[in-house]
Design an enzyme around this catalytic site. Structure first.
Site, mmCIF file in Angstrom:
data_model
loop_
_atom_site.group_PDB
_atom_site.id
_atom_site.type_symbol
_atom_site.label_atom_id
_atom_site.label_comp_id
_atom_site.label_asym_id
_atom_site.label_seq_id
_atom_site.Cartn_x
_atom_site.Cartn_y
_atom_site.Cartn_z
ATOM 1 N NE ARG A 188 -3.507 2.605 2.189
ATOM 2 C CZ ARG A 188 -4.619 2.804 3.156
ATOM 3 N NH1 ARG A 188 -4.980 1.720 4.002
ATOM 4 N NH2 ARG A 188 -5.202 3.790 3.367
ATOM 5 C CG ASN B 49 -11.303 -1.131 -0.625
ATOM 6 O OD1 ASN B 49 -12.438 -0.981 -1.227
ATOM 7 N ND2 ASN B 49 -10.997 -0.491 0.422
ATOM 8 C CG HIS C 38 -14.362 3.659 -3.020
ATOM 9 N ND1 HIS C 38 -12.957 3.520 -2.550
ATOM 10 C CD2 HIS C 38 -15.006 3.383 -1.830
ATOM 11 C CE1 HIS C 38 -12.907 2.745 -1.195
ATOM 12 N NE2 HIS C 38 -13.889 2.598 -0.976
ATOM 13 C CB CYS D 39 -18.090 0.064 0.288
ATOM 14 S SG CYS D 39 -17.041 1.484 0.577
ATOM 15 C CE1 TYR E 229 -11.511 6.284 -1.162
ATOM 16 C CE2 TYR E 229 -13.650 6.166 0.047
ATOM 17 C CZ TYR E 229 -12.272 5.851 -0.206
ATOM 18 O OH TYR E 229 -11.735 5.183 0.799
#
Length: 435
Positions: free
Chosen positions: A97, A151, A202, A172, A252
């Protein structure tokens, strides 16, 4: 489904979110009796699995319920005969990440774990692993429901819908968080709130917000009520923009509508405290220190600092409704089937659904603003190309996905990002490096 007691497998059971899902199972036990809860992880996650697994056992023991909590590194053993499988994995762990966030920022591009180049890399790492899990489910638990909140949830769910026979729903925490936000703003219970969501994971817009049957959307826009999440910086939306849009975008969408401001904030944050990956790493370290305490037998409050607060509540609600045929309305990632007519039939979309024992039934949105269609279509095209690249290892398709993401400014930048990010993920992307 086994009415004598359910078997549930949680893939990524060593996650810091696990105490929340365990709390949910305990609270719903009378209507959804769980016989066995299997927490599964990989060798690298064994240490965390043991810590969080022992806390799960203490939580169940305190509740006095006859739920057996099993910890294992053997995924197949956990899946065999399961009624529900949930996935909350992070392929490559937080180190991957961090790269997903840092590399794009160094090229002047938004670096985020679920959207843009970072989201693409997370999808390329995750899709083959999820499809591998699906092969196990097809063989060992063909009637099980797979509830995915790994995700990027929309891409992962669409990959499962396209490339497996597994019954799946993606979810989500963003919709449930918005519902809680509206309930709090108006001083009502969550049951009295019904927002309407249109879009994909998102990348959705709230086009109505009913409180006791009355649409409060315009009032919310007029009042400048600002809504964000722990993992996305809050910047006020421009009133003229929202008013003429006639919808409230998910937080987002700030990456798309305020790219310059969001990028500047990310770059500054990276230089001062690191990116979100480093922040999460610190929060996780603190949580696991708490989890180690043998006197702790409940979910600690600090867990809500994680960006995914209420993920597990959403998952337990979905499981409960599928099991009891509750027919309530939840916002889920499901196959489009013409619900949003300008997106492909087999695309994953995020809309309100009625949840039945046979699965969610998507509800057609009352209104899809004309001005959101272009961005929605563009991002969905990138998502579908990303899935194709993930299952084939085709660099040409991956380049097309990268170039056509609205946050990537040019072919030259896309090529640099693709080469550098594929190389940094080499050990997780064998298809791209096969001779």
């Amino acid at each position: 489904m086994n009415k004598q007691g359910l078997k549930i497998a949680v893939i990524g059971g060593g996650s810091s979110y696990t105490p929340e899902i365990v709390e949910g199972f305990i609270n719903k036990y009378n209507e959804m009796p769980i016989r066995e809860l299997w927490l599964v992880d990989i060798e690298e996650g064994k240490h965390k699995l043991e810590i969080v697994g022992e806390l799960a056992k203490r939580m169940v023991e305190k509740s006095g319920l006859p739920i057996k909590v099993m910890l294992t590194l053997d995924r197949r053993e956990a899946i065999a005969g399961a009624d529900f499988v949930t996935t909350q994995m992070r392929v490559g762990l937080l180190a991957a990440r961090r790269r997903d966030e840092h590399i794009p920022i160094s090229h002047g591009v938004i670096g985020q774990e679920t959207t843009g180049p970072g989201g693409m890399m997370k999808a390329l790492r995750t899709v083959p692993v999820i499809l591998d899990i699906c092969r196990d489910i097809e063989e060992l638990a063909p009637d099980a429901w797979l509830l995915n909140f790994t995700n990027p949830a929309g891409i992962v769910t669409e990959a499962v819908l396209k490339h497996s026979k597994v019954k799946t729903v993606g979810l989500c925490n963003s919709p449930i968080n918005f519902q809680k936000f509206v309930a709090k703003e108006y001083g009502v219970s969550e049951r009295e709130v019904l927002p309407e969501f249109v879009g994909i994971n998102h990348l959705h817009w709230v086009t109505a917000a009913y409180v006791n049957g009355e649409d409060k959307l315009e009032e919310m826009i007029e009042g400048g009520r600002n809504y964000s999440a722990t993992n996305v910086t809050a910047f006020d939306w421009d009133y003229d923009f929202l008013s003429s849009l006639g919808a409230i975008p998910t937080y987002y969408l700030r990456y798309f509508y305020m790219t310059d401001v969001m990028y500047a904030e990310m770059k500054e944050s990276m230089e001062k405290n690191g990116t979100r990956a480093e922040v999460v790493s610190r929060v996780e370290a603190e949580l696991f220190e708490l989890y180690k305490d043998v006197n702790l037998s409940e979910k600690p409050k600090q867990l809500e600092k994680r960006g995914g607060a209420y993920y597990s509540e959403a998952a337990v609600n979905l499981m409960h409704s599928l099991y009891t045929d509750r027919r309530d309305i939840q916002t889920l990632n499901v196959r489009n089937n013409g619900i949003i007519p300008f997106l492909p039939e087999d695309a994953s979309i995020e809309v309100n659904c009625v949840v039945t024992a046979q699965g969610p039934i998507a509800l057609p949105p009352q209104r899809v603003p004309e001005q959101i269609k272009g961005l929605l279509h563009a991002v969905k095209t990138y998502e579908s190309l990303t899935i194709k690249a993930a299952v084939t290892g085709d660099r040409g398709i991956a380049l097309q996905a990268m170039v056509h993401h609205p946050l990537v400014p040019s072919i030259a930048v896309a090529k640099q990002l693709l080469d550098e990010m594929l190389e940094s993920n080499k050990s997780y992307l064998p298809l791209f490096f096969a001779k």
